[in-house]
Design an enzyme around this catalytic site. Structure first.
Site, PDB file in Angstrom:
ATOM      1  N   ASP A   1      -5.019   9.302  10.457  1.00  0.00           N
ATOM      2  CA  ASP A   1      -3.710   8.761  10.799  1.00  0.00           C
ATOM      3  C   ASP A   1      -3.139   9.331  12.073  1.00  0.00           C
ATOM      4  OD1 ASP A   1      -3.119   6.883   8.662  1.00  0.00           O
ATOM      5  OD2 ASP A   1      -3.287   8.628   7.359  1.00  0.00           O
TER       6      ASP A   1
ATOM      7  N   GLU B   1       0.861  -1.174   0.000  1.00  0.00           N
ATOM      8  CA  GLU B   1       0.000   0.000   0.000  1.00  0.00           C
ATOM      9  C   GLU B   1       0.902   1.230   0.000  1.00  0.00           C
ATOM     10  OE1 GLU B   1      -3.075  -0.895   2.961  1.00  0.00           O
ATOM     11  OE2 GLU B   1      -3.122   1.259   3.292  1.00  0.00           O
TER      12      GLU B   1
END
Ligand SMILES: Cc1ncc(COP(=O)(O)O)c(C=O)c1O
Lengths: 259, 402
Positions: A59, A48
């Site tokens: 995040d 990824e």
């Protein structure tokens, strides 16, 4: 049409799939190729590639800081596409791009999808693109390009939306292990295991990979008991942060995870 | 009916004002946002909610806030200038109209913990205040830079029992505080309500916050009718950070095209200086904090760090309602520099004996830019008072105060 590499690898292996995330442009601007080749050599099944973003809402600090550094290093989408195009001469590992929808919007949706297929990207993860907006926007482009796309589910996702995610995802469903941003380092709790079991029992058509908080052999093994595989991100970024040599560090990190 | 009727300005079911709005949030936030979206209208419509809300606005906040005819300013500018005195609210700004509304919603959703972001600290103080009032845990995220430049408000929040957590990413200002609050909400999806302080964020926040601030224009209509004989002014002027005080001042006039709406943004050191927050000029369409709107960004979609002397206007986006109003021409945007705002703050203070917040000072500086007819009725939304900004003002005393 060529079968999609992500769909293919998941069908072939079925179990213990390892998907590793890294932020493109980190630690250094031109590490993309070295990192992907090292991951491929170490036996990772999918990679990824994070498109670094200034405001990554989902995040935690580790990925935020790597993204900040990557942007400072000069990473941009046009450059990333070039790096991947060049890498594709030596690598056939399934590759996904992970980022935020604003990045796709600014590149232009049609241009972005076209460039993905040109350079050999196999799938997308856009965590802040809601299902409704996907259906009325990007979906026909993604389907025509035969790209995989992974939508997220969490312990709070209602059943009705789990089924919509199952219907719309191509390749795999991204199963977020807990209510959290990326980068948690606790073990997997009883309630998380109960959630994994509940989802398992739904017999969804799309395979699942579990991510968020998968950071060592134990959490990887547990995730693999409940899904086709797992996704590791922040723990690998932390490894890269300290790596003297990317290939050796990657080899050590992956052999530490694998069963 | 074949004739095309003018589209009323209102939010649609998916949270869009024209092409702006929506709810671009990760799945981790989707259940929370949907819970709010599915319940806020019925909660607001409930008579029990309304009774409590109205009582608190009246007896606790001190509403209605006065509409004051500013005689000396009027003479100076050659127009009839009225000031909507949101600075006289409890805690000193319009922000509390929204926090009262949202804390009552949070209670009805069974939430136990409140989080908020703040720039100038006014929204943080207003949130900490209602949390003290309702005995709820309160965590306020504030950019590390803003913690320094708005120290009095940090102290107030602490005294009120809130925990102030510094946001240390990016430019360490309002955008970054908002990111941290959103991440906190992701990590605490069940017991926590996020009280957003402006008409930004994913649907239903922009509309919900606008509705709580709409009390400003609701009162204006009554007060103007009493004082001028007409409930409509010619022009309404308000500063825009995210746009909540402006949304409140415009709300009941949105569909009255004869009323000119003026949105005043912060130009910082100059629109093209590289140190600015003039979003409507420098911004392009994109997504910030879950909403499709105008924002300052690079061609690659990276959000640009804004700058303004005023912490409350130091934000790289604007609410989707304002993006719609400005891009359709319903509202006009004016950009005001740091220096123009400082000068206007001193001028208002010496003319009327009112020290405005630095944010609000931008709205007053627009009076120098606009042209008026003698009979024009102008309302400036005096969104907050300047106690929090005294250090900045005194720092510029030599240039503007003598
Ligand atoms: C007094 C005052 N006015 C205006 C603003 C800007 O916010 P908004 O545009 O949401 O009214 C702030 C924000 O902190 C403020 O404190």
């Amino acid at each position: 049409m060529q079968p999609n590499r992500i769909v293919q690898v998941i069908q072939q292996k079925q179990r213990n799939l390892l998907n590793v995330y890294f932020t493109a442009g980190y630690p250094a601007l031109n590490d993309t190729e070295t990192i992907i080749l090292s991951l491929e050599k170490a036996g990772v099944d999918l990679v990824e590639v994070g498109m670094p973003y200034s405001d990554p809402l989902a995040d935690g600090p580790t990925i935020q800081q790597s993204g900040q550094q990557a942007i400072q290093n000069g990473m941009t989408l046009p450059l990333l596409f070039e790096q991947i195009q060049s890498l594709r001469r030596h690598s056939s590992i399934p590759l996904m791009l992970m980022g935020y929808y604003n990045q796709v919007m600014q590149y232009g949706e049609a241009a972005f999808i076209k460039r993905c297929t040109q350079v050999g990207i196999d799938g997308l993860i856009l965590p802040d693109l809601p299902l409704d907006e996907y259906e009325t926007g990007l979906k026909p482009l993604v389907e025509a390009a035969n790209l995989a796309i992974a939508f997220l589910i969490t312990p709070q996702t209602p059943l009705e939306r789990i089924h919509r995610v199952d219907a719309l995802s191509q390749g795999f469903i991204y199963m977020v292990s807990s209510a959290s941003i990326t980068g948690t380092q606790a073990g997997l709790s009883e309630s998380q295991l109960a959630y994994f079991e509940k989802i398992n029992a739904l017999n969804l058509k799309t395979p699942r990979l579990i991510g968020f908080g998968i950071h060592n052999r134990e959490t990887f093994a547990t995730a693999c008991q409940y899904a086709q595989g797992a996704i590791v991100g922040s723990a690998y970024i932390r490894t890269l942060e300290q790596a003297a040599d990317i290939e050796t560090a990657t080899q050590d990190f992956i052999s530490g995870l694998r069963l | 009916m074949t004739e095309q009727i003018l589209q009323p300005i209102q939010v649609n079911k998916k949270g869009y004002y024209g092409e702006f709005g929506g709810a671009f949030v990760p799945e981790m936030l989707q259940p929370n946002v949907e819970e709010l979206r599915d319940h806020y209208e019925s909660i607001i419509a409930d008579p029990g909610f309304q009774a409590t809300f109205q009582r608190l606005l009246k007896d606790y906040v001190g509403r209605p806030s006065p509409l004051y005819f500013a005689e000396r300013l009027s003479r100076h500018y050659g127009a009839q200038i009225y000031l909507k005195r949101e600075d006289l609210n409890h805690t000193g700004a319009h922000k509390i109209n929204n926090t009262i509304g949202q804390i009552l919603i949070a209670q009805r959703l069974g939430k136990k913990r409140i989080i908020a972001e703040t720039g100038a600290g006014q929204h943080g103080v207003a949130t900490a205040t209602v949390c003290a009032l309702m005995n709820m845990e309160c965590v306020v995220y504030m950019g590390a830079v803003d913690i320094k430049r708005q120290a009095p408000n940090v102290a107030r929040m602490k005294m009120l029992g809130a925990e102030v957590r510094p946001a240390t990413s990016g430019s360490q200002t309002l955008k970054d505080a908002t990111n941290e609050a959103i991440r906190d909400w992701i990590n605490n999806p069940e017991n926590t309500h996020y009280i957003i302080g402006s008409v930004v964020g994913p649907h239903p926040y922009p509309e919900m916050v606008a509705r709580f601030q709409a009390v400003i224009s609701e009162e204006m209509k009554v007060q103007l009718l009493e004082q001028t004989g007409s409930s409509n002014p010619n022009i309404i002027i308000a500063c825009v950070g995210g746009g909540s005080n402006a949304a409140g001042a415009y709300y009941h006039y949105l569909n009255e095209p004869a009323v000119r709406l003026v949105a005043v943004e912060a130009a910082g050191q100059g629109i093209h200086s590289g140190h600015s927050a003039a979003t409507s000029v420098l911004g392009t369409k994109g997504i910030i904090h879950g909403s499709r709107t105008l924002l300052m960004q690079t061609p690659d979609g990276q959000i640009v760090e804004p700058y303004s002397i005023s912490a409350g206007l130091d934000y790289p986006g604007i609410g989707p309602l304002h993006a719609h109003l400005i891009s359709t021409g319903r509202a006009e945007a004016i950009s005001i520099t740091d220096d123009e705002a400082l000068k206007a703050a001193y001028f208002l203070t010496r003319q009327e004996g009112i020290i405005p917040a630095l944010e609000t000072a931008h709205a007053f500086a627009a009076l120098d830019v606009l042209a008026f007819q003698p009979n024009d009725v102008i309302v400036v939304n005096l969104s907050g008072r300047g106690d929090k900004d005294l250090e900045t003002y005194i720092g510029h005393f030599e240039r503007f105060g003598t």
